[in-house]
Design a protein around this motif. Structure first.
Motif, PDB file in Angstrom:
ATOM      1  N   THR A 195       0.845  -1.224  -0.173  1.00  0.00           N
ATOM      2  CA  THR A 195       0.020  -0.036  -0.019  1.00  0.00           C
ATOM      3  C   THR A 195       0.962   1.081  -0.034  1.00  0.00           C
ATOM      4  O   THR A 195       1.907   1.213   0.682  1.00  0.00           O
ATOM      5  CB  THR A 195      -1.015   0.122   1.148  1.00  0.00           C
ATOM      6  OG1 THR A 195      -1.877  -1.137   1.229  1.00  0.00           O
ATOM      7  CG2 THR A 195      -1.878   1.138   1.283  1.00  0.00           C
ATOM      8  N   LEU A 196       0.284   2.387  -0.656  1.00  0.00           N
ATOM      9  CA  LEU A 196       1.301   3.453  -0.811  1.00  0.00           C
ATOM     10  C   LEU A 196       0.440   4.454   0.017  1.00  0.00           C
ATOM     11  O   LEU A 196      -0.838   4.673  -0.308  1.00  0.00           O
ATOM     12  CB  LEU A 196       1.475   4.182  -2.075  1.00  0.00           C
ATOM     13  CG  LEU A 196       1.871   5.202  -2.499  1.00  0.00           C
ATOM     14  CD1 LEU A 196       3.275   5.551  -1.959  1.00  0.00           C
ATOM     15  CD2 LEU A 196       1.663   5.772  -3.944  1.00  0.00           C
ATOM     16  N   ALA A 197       1.031   4.922   1.054  1.00  0.00           N
ATOM     17  CA  ALA A 197       0.218   5.979   1.948  1.00  0.00           C
ATOM     18  C   ALA A 197       1.133   7.337   2.050  1.00  0.00           C
ATOM     19  O   ALA A 197       2.206   7.189   2.286  1.00  0.00           O
ATOM     20  CB  ALA A 197       0.060   5.226   3.363  1.00  0.00           C
ATOM     21  N   VAL A 198       0.330   8.191   1.717  1.00  0.00           N
ATOM     22  CA  VAL A 198       1.079   9.711   1.760  1.00  0.00           C
ATOM     23  C   VAL A 198       0.360  10.512   3.023  1.00  0.00           C
ATOM     24  O   VAL A 198      -0.930  10.546   2.868  1.00  0.00           O
ATOM     25  CB  VAL A 198       0.964  10.270   0.371  1.00  0.00           C
ATOM     26  CG1 VAL A 198       1.513  11.727   0.301  1.00  0.00           C
ATOM     27  CG2 VAL A 198       1.320   9.466  -0.753  1.00  0.00           C
ATOM     28  N   GLU A 199       1.185  11.309   3.541  1.00  0.00           N
ATOM     29  CA  GLU A 199       0.713  12.027   4.770  1.00  0.00           C
ATOM     30  C   GLU A 199       0.349  13.481   4.072  1.00  0.00           C
ATOM     31  O   GLU A 199       1.225  13.825   3.487  1.00  0.00           O
ATOM     32  CB  GLU A 199       1.776  12.032   5.661  1.00  0.00           C
ATOM     33  CG  GLU A 199       2.001  10.665   6.559  1.00  0.00           C
ATOM     34  CD  GLU A 199       3.318  10.775   7.569  1.00  0.00           C
ATOM     35  OE1 GLU A 199       2.739  11.281   8.776  1.00  0.00           O
ATOM     36  OE2 GLU A 199       4.223  10.536   7.155  1.00  0.00           O
ATOM     37  N   LEU A 200      -0.629  13.871   4.314  1.00  0.00           N
ATOM     38  CA  LEU A 200      -1.323  15.046   3.992  1.00  0.00           C
ATOM     39  C   LEU A 200      -1.840  15.874   5.211  1.00  0.00           C
ATOM     40  O   LEU A 200      -2.049  15.274   6.210  1.00  0.00           O
ATOM     41  CB  LEU A 200      -2.732  15.065   2.956  1.00  0.00           C
ATOM     42  CG  LEU A 200      -2.025  14.009   1.573  1.00  0.00           C
ATOM     43  CD1 LEU A 200      -3.601  14.015   0.706  1.00  0.00           C
ATOM     44  CD2 LEU A 200      -0.923  14.957   0.779  1.00  0.00           C
ATOM     45  N   PRO A 201      -1.776  17.462   4.963  1.00  0.00           N
ATOM     46  CA  PRO A 201      -2.202  18.075   6.168  1.00  0.00           C
ATOM     47  C   PRO A 201      -3.634  17.716   6.661  1.00  0.00           C
ATOM     48  O   PRO A 201      -4.181  17.726   7.864  1.00  0.00           O
ATOM     49  CB  PRO A 201      -2.167  19.474   5.690  1.00  0.00           C
ATOM     50  CG  PRO A 201      -1.056  19.327   4.612  1.00  0.00           C
ATOM     51  CD  PRO A 201      -1.221  17.962   3.947  1.00  0.00           C
ATOM     52  N   ALA A 202      -4.540  17.142   5.537  1.00  0.00           N
ATOM     53  CA  ALA A 202      -5.894  16.845   5.752  1.00  0.00           C
ATOM     54  C   ALA A 202      -6.226  15.340   6.311  1.00  0.00           C
ATOM     55  O   ALA A 202      -7.110  14.996   6.591  1.00  0.00           O
ATOM     56  CB  ALA A 202      -6.814  17.275   4.703  1.00  0.00           C
ATOM     57  N   GLY A 203      -5.211  14.603   6.155  1.00  0.00           N
ATOM     58  CA  GLY A 203      -5.244  13.140   6.597  1.00  0.00           C
ATOM     59  C   GLY A 203      -4.143  12.390   5.577  1.00  0.00           C
ATOM     60  O   GLY A 203      -3.477  12.857   4.911  1.00  0.00           O
ATOM     61  N   LEU A 204      -4.648  11.119   5.504  1.00  0.00           N
ATOM     62  CA  LEU A 204      -3.804  10.375   4.585  1.00  0.00           C
ATOM     63  C   LEU A 204      -4.324   9.981   3.336  1.00  0.00           C
ATOM     64  O   LEU A 204      -5.477   9.580   2.980  1.00  0.00           O
ATOM     65  CB  LEU A 204      -3.494   9.033   5.285  1.00  0.00           C
ATOM     66  CG  LEU A 204      -2.924   8.917   6.684  1.00  0.00           C
ATOM     67  CD1 LEU A 204      -3.132   7.474   7.437  1.00  0.00           C
ATOM     68  CD2 LEU A 204      -1.235   9.128   6.473  1.00  0.00           C
ATOM     69  N   ALA A 205      -3.498   9.896   1.994  1.00  0.00           N
ATOM     70  CA  ALA A 205      -4.054   9.366   0.912  1.00  0.00           C
ATOM     71  C   ALA A 205      -3.575   7.983   0.811  1.00  0.00           C
ATOM     72  O   ALA A 205      -2.321   7.771   0.831  1.00  0.00           O
ATOM     73  CB  ALA A 205      -3.453  10.400  -0.166  1.00  0.00           C
ATOM     74  N   VAL A 206      -4.353   7.059   0.662  1.00  0.00           N
ATOM     75  CA  VAL A 206      -4.085   5.827   0.555  1.00  0.00           C
ATOM     76  C   VAL A 206      -4.386   5.118  -0.859  1.00  0.00           C
ATOM     77  O   VAL A 206      -5.345   5.390  -1.603  1.00  0.00           O
ATOM     78  CB  VAL A 206      -4.952   4.998   1.455  1.00  0.00           C
ATOM     79  CG1 VAL A 206      -4.841   3.562   1.651  1.00  0.00           C
ATOM     80  CG2 VAL A 206      -4.836   5.518   2.757  1.00  0.00           C
ATOM     81  N   PHE A 207      -3.343   4.539  -1.313  1.00  0.00           N
ATOM     82  CA  PHE A 207      -3.347   3.837  -2.636  1.00  0.00           C
ATOM     83  C   PHE A 207      -3.111   2.481  -2.536  1.00  0.00           C
ATOM     84  O   PHE A 207      -2.087   2.105  -2.115  1.00  0.00           O
ATOM     85  CB  PHE A 207      -2.059   4.345  -3.518  1.00  0.00           C
ATOM     86  CG  PHE A 207      -2.416   6.044  -3.925  1.00  0.00           C
ATOM     87  CD1 PHE A 207      -2.944   6.594  -4.857  1.00  0.00           C
ATOM     88  CD2 PHE A 207      -1.679   7.062  -2.790  1.00  0.00           C
ATOM     89  CE1 PHE A 207      -3.001   7.947  -5.136  1.00  0.00           C
ATOM     90  CE2 PHE A 207      -2.094   8.156  -2.993  1.00  0.00           C
ATOM     91  CZ  PHE A 207      -2.501   8.795  -4.133  1.00  0.00           C
ATOM     92  N   SER A 208      -4.338   1.700  -3.075  1.00  0.00           N
ATOM     93  CA  SER A 208      -4.155   0.096  -2.791  1.00  0.00           C
ATOM     94  C   SER A 208      -4.890  -0.531  -4.104  1.00  0.00           C
ATOM     95  O   SER A 208      -6.095  -0.725  -4.382  1.00  0.00           O
ATOM     96  CB  SER A 208      -4.986  -0.305  -1.876  1.00  0.00           C
ATOM     97  OG  SER A 208      -5.049  -1.695  -1.713  1.00  0.00           O
TER      98      SER A 208
END
Length: 278
Positions: free
Chosen positions: A169-182
């Protein structure tokens, strides 16, 4: 963050190419990433049509070791001479779908494995850039899901039901929360979200991108699970607090229609050419 779908099963008529596969171009933190590359080199044509320079991609990620996500990488390497491709070591093991006497190869092409200098095998949680993480599955017993969908992997111990250790899983930390790519969520999209939330205590999922592996063997218009299971997945994502869902590819159109009444305006179809900004 800006996400552009370079390849998916569907596309605007006449505008872009489509195939059974997935490829996403992600711009974040001054870097450019390619998540998967579809089944063939067709993403090169779509990238050109969408004004995306694949030669400028800084890093690539293979979500799992299946041809419809890995097949376009040899063509990508011909266009880009420097971006490493991050993958789980198990992605190099042959994988199959076995139905009775019929065996279909699902794994990555030999042309990709020949590019050893570009491959970066990662184990455990791995941060490839500040706030950009690759996460393995941590949920036990996933081989039961592999056996249920007739997927197997040739391991050092022999042919075994796939436990999807090649999936990440690719997870990216953003100010508004996590963007999760699966990309295919073979472990279950709800399982993926639970794993991500456990890895990032106190953070929520701003957006989920990827397929849910709900389509049937007959293609995107067919359903491979009971209708109530598709609806239950939508309910689980709501309970987990996922704010927006962008799905397509192996979710299938029938399952998407079943998810719509559950997820409402949170649900979006991720077709070729879709652009999302977070």
């Amino acid at each position: 963050m800006r996400i552009t779908a370079l390849m998916e099963n569907t596309a605007p008529e006449g505008a872009l190419r489509c195939e059974h596969g997935l490829a996403l171009h992600i711009e974040h933190g001054g870097k450019r990433y390619l998540l998967d590359a579809g089944a063939t080199g067709a993403l090169l044509d779509n990238a050109a049509a969408l004004g995306i320079d694949l030669a400028a991609v800084d890093a690539a990620v293979l979500s799992h070791g299946h041809y419809d996500h890995a097949g376009g990488f040899p063509a990508f390497f011909g266009r880009n001479d420097h971006a490493p491709l991050y993958l789980r070591p198990q992605a190099e093991e042959p994988s199959y779908q076995i139905l009775g006497e019929k065996r279909a190869y699902l794994g990555v092409p030999e042309a990709l494995l020949a590019q050893a200098g570009r491959l970066r095998a990662v184990t455990g949680p791995t941060q490839i850039d500040p706030g950009v993480w690759l996460l393995p599955h941590t949920t036990p017993g996933l081989e039961r899901r592999g056996e249920k969908v007739h997927m197997y992997r040739q391991t050092a111990e022999g042919l075994r039901p796939d436990d999807f250790a090649h999936e990440q899983t690719l997870a990216v930390e953003l100010p508004a929360g996590l963007a999760v790519f699966s990309s295919c969520s073979h472990a279950g999209a709800d399982t993926v979200v639970r794993e991500v939330l456990a890895a990032f205590p106190g953070k929520g999922v701003r957006a989920f991108f990827g397929g849910f592996h709900l389509m049937g063997a007959g293609g995107a218009s067919t359903l491979g699970v009971r209708p109530e299971r598709a609806a239950a997945l939508g309910e689980a994502l709501l309970e987990l607090g996922v704010e927006e869902v962008w799905t397509g590819h192996c979710t299938g159109l029938s399952a998407f229609d079943l998810l719509r009444p559950v997820l409402g305006e949170r649900l979006h179809y991720l077709s070729t050419g879709t652009v999302v900004e977070l």
